[in-house]
Design a protein around this motif. Structure first.
Motif, short mmCIF file in Angstrom:
data_model
loop_
_atom_site.label_atom_id
_atom_site.label_comp_id
_atom_site.label_asym_id
_atom_site.label_seq_id
_atom_site.Cartn_x
_atom_site.Cartn_y
_atom_site.Cartn_z
N THR A 1 -1.64 0.61 4.08
CA THR A 1 -0.01 0.62 4.45
C THR A 1 0.47 -0.57 4.11
OG1 THR A 1 -0.12 -0.19 6.71
CG2 THR A 1 -0.52 2.22 6.40
N ASN A 2 1.65 -0.52 3.76
CA ASN A 2 2.57 -1.92 3.66
C ASN A 2 2.23 -2.48 5.10
OD1 ASN A 2 3.64 -2.01 0.90
ND2 ASN A 2 5.03 -0.32 1.75
N ASN A 3 2.45 -3.89 4.93
CA ASN A 3 2.43 -4.40 6.30
C ASN A 3 3.83 -4.49 6.87
OD1 ASN A 3 2.58 -7.36 4.35
ND2 ASN A 3 4.48 -7.07 5.63
N VAL A 4 3.72 -4.48 8.43
CA VAL A 4 4.93 -4.60 8.97
C VAL A 4 4.88 -6.09 9.75
CG1 VAL A 4 6.19 -3.74 11.11
CG2 VAL A 4 4.74 -2.17 9.49
N GLY B 1 0.91 -1.15 0.04
CA GLY B 1 0.05 0.37 0.07
C GLY B 1 0.98 1.20 0.06
N ALA B 2 0.08 2.30 -0.28
CA ALA B 2 1.07 3.70 -0.24
C ALA B 2 0.56 4.40 0.83
CB ALA B 2 0.45 4.28 -1.61
N LEU B 3 -0.20 4.25 1.75
CA LEU B 3 -0.30 4.80 3.05
C LEU B 3 0.81 4.80 3.98
CD1 LEU B 3 -4.03 4.10 4.13
CD2 LEU B 3 -3.27 6.29 2.80
N GLN B 4 0.98 5.96 4.79
CA GLN B 4 2.12 5.95 5.73
C GLN B 4 2.06 5.09 6.73
OE1 GLN B 4 5.12 8.12 5.35
NE2 GLN B 4 5.76 6.55 7.07
N VAL B 5 2.96 4.44 6.85
CA VAL B 5 3.31 3.35 8.25
C VAL B 5 3.69 4.29 9.37
CG1 VAL B 5 4.50 1.38 9.36
CG2 VAL B 5 3.91 1.69 6.89
N PRO B 6 3.00 4.25 10.49
CA PRO B 6 3.00 5.02 11.65
C PRO B 6 4.61 4.56 12.06
CG PRO B 6 1.05 3.77 11.91
CD PRO B 6 1.65 3.26 10.69
N PHE B 7 5.10 5.94 12.62
CA PHE B 7 6.74 5.75 13.00
C PHE B 7 6.83 5.19 14.22
CE2 PHE B 7 6.40 10.09 10.74
CZ PHE B 7 7.21 10.02 9.72
N ARG B 8 7.99 4.46 14.41
CA ARG B 8 8.31 3.77 15.68
C ARG B 8 7.24 2.38 16.09
NH1 ARG B 8 10.19 8.66 19.55
NH2 ARG B 8 12.06 9.46 18.32
N MET B 9 6.86 1.88 14.93
CA MET B 9 5.96 0.66 15.10
C MET B 9 6.81 -0.44 15.53
SD MET B 9 2.90 -0.45 12.45
CE MET B 9 1.56 -1.74 12.97
N GLN B 10 6.67 -0.87 16.87
CA GLN B 10 7.66 -1.89 17.48
C GLN B 10 6.77 -2.79 18.36
OE1 GLN B 10 10.25 0.88 19.67
NE2 GLN B 10 11.66 1.05 17.91
N GLN B 11 7.26 -4.24 18.10
CA GLN B 11 6.56 -4.95 19.37
C GLN B 11 7.18 -4.68 20.50
OE1 GLN B 11 7.21 -9.11 17.82
NE2 GLN B 11 5.89 -9.89 19.14
#
Length: 214
Positions: free
Chosen positions: A204-207, A112-122
């Protein structure tokens, strides 16, 4: 793949001098036909065929979910001939030569083209629980802050089945998600977290994350 902007090939389709000509939207493209070594049993051909078979199996699973539309729309945005072709291009290296997934980290299940949120962490969590945090951004548009958090999950006992967890009630603005994961017979979950808008026509792209279940 090349685009034809003028000349005899503009608007054409079919085969021409070693190329396949096709239309994508209002544009005309040409792609060289594959060359074959004539040896279907060659080691390189066997490797490619095994990876291709595994990738096609996974894509058939994706087609049964709304993620099919994510691939179709992303293919259009990138001017790739189809979501199927884009899926193979993005994922072929994730598969082994024995028709299995070699590295789940290399898989993309949601483009996807939507922005991934910053600092996406487990974050640390008990077995069977996925805990994720990210930077909430109140200054982002109200529409984006309503984007819904979802998961595409593959369990290790069924590596070609994709389960979508969609009714999480979690949005971008929350900045945190805690999701229990469980499946009888499975020991690990491979998780692909993403956001989508309310209409589910932007992603968004997946993480990637993974969760131990036992």
């Amino acid at each position: 793949m090349v685009e034809s902007k003028s000349g005899a090939l503009l608007g054409a389709h079919g085969r021409y001098q070693g190329m396949v000509i096709f239309q994508k939207g209002k544009k005309t493209y040409g792609r060289a036909l594959p060359s074959y070594d004539g040896n279907a049993d060659s080691p390189s051909r066997k490797v490619q065929n095994a990876r291709l078979a595994a990738a096609v199996t996974h894509y058939q699973t994706i087609k049964e979910t709304f993620l099919y539309h994510a691939w179709r729309m992303e293919a259009t945005r990138r001017e790739v001939i189809s979501g199927y072709n884009l899926f193979l291009k993005e994922n072929i290296k994730a598969y082994n030569t024995d028709y299995t997934v070699g590295d789940f980290r290399l898989l993309t299940l949601v483009p996807g083209a939507l922005q991934v949120p910053f600092r996406m962490q487990q974050q640390e969590a008990p077995a069977g629980v996925l805990s994720i945090t990210w930077e909430a951004s109140p200054w982002v548009s109200r529409q984006r802050n309503k984007d819904t958090f979802m998961l595409a999950v593959i369990y290790d006992d069924e590596p070609f089945r994709v389960e979508i967890i969609e009714n999480t009630g979690i949005t971008r603005l929350d900045g945190t998600a805690t999701i229990p994961l469980a499946k009888a017979g499975a020991g690990k979950a491979y998780v692909y977290a993403f956001f989508t808008n309310e209409a589910r026509d932007a992603f968004t792209n997946n993480v990637y994350f993974n969760v131990k279940l036992e």
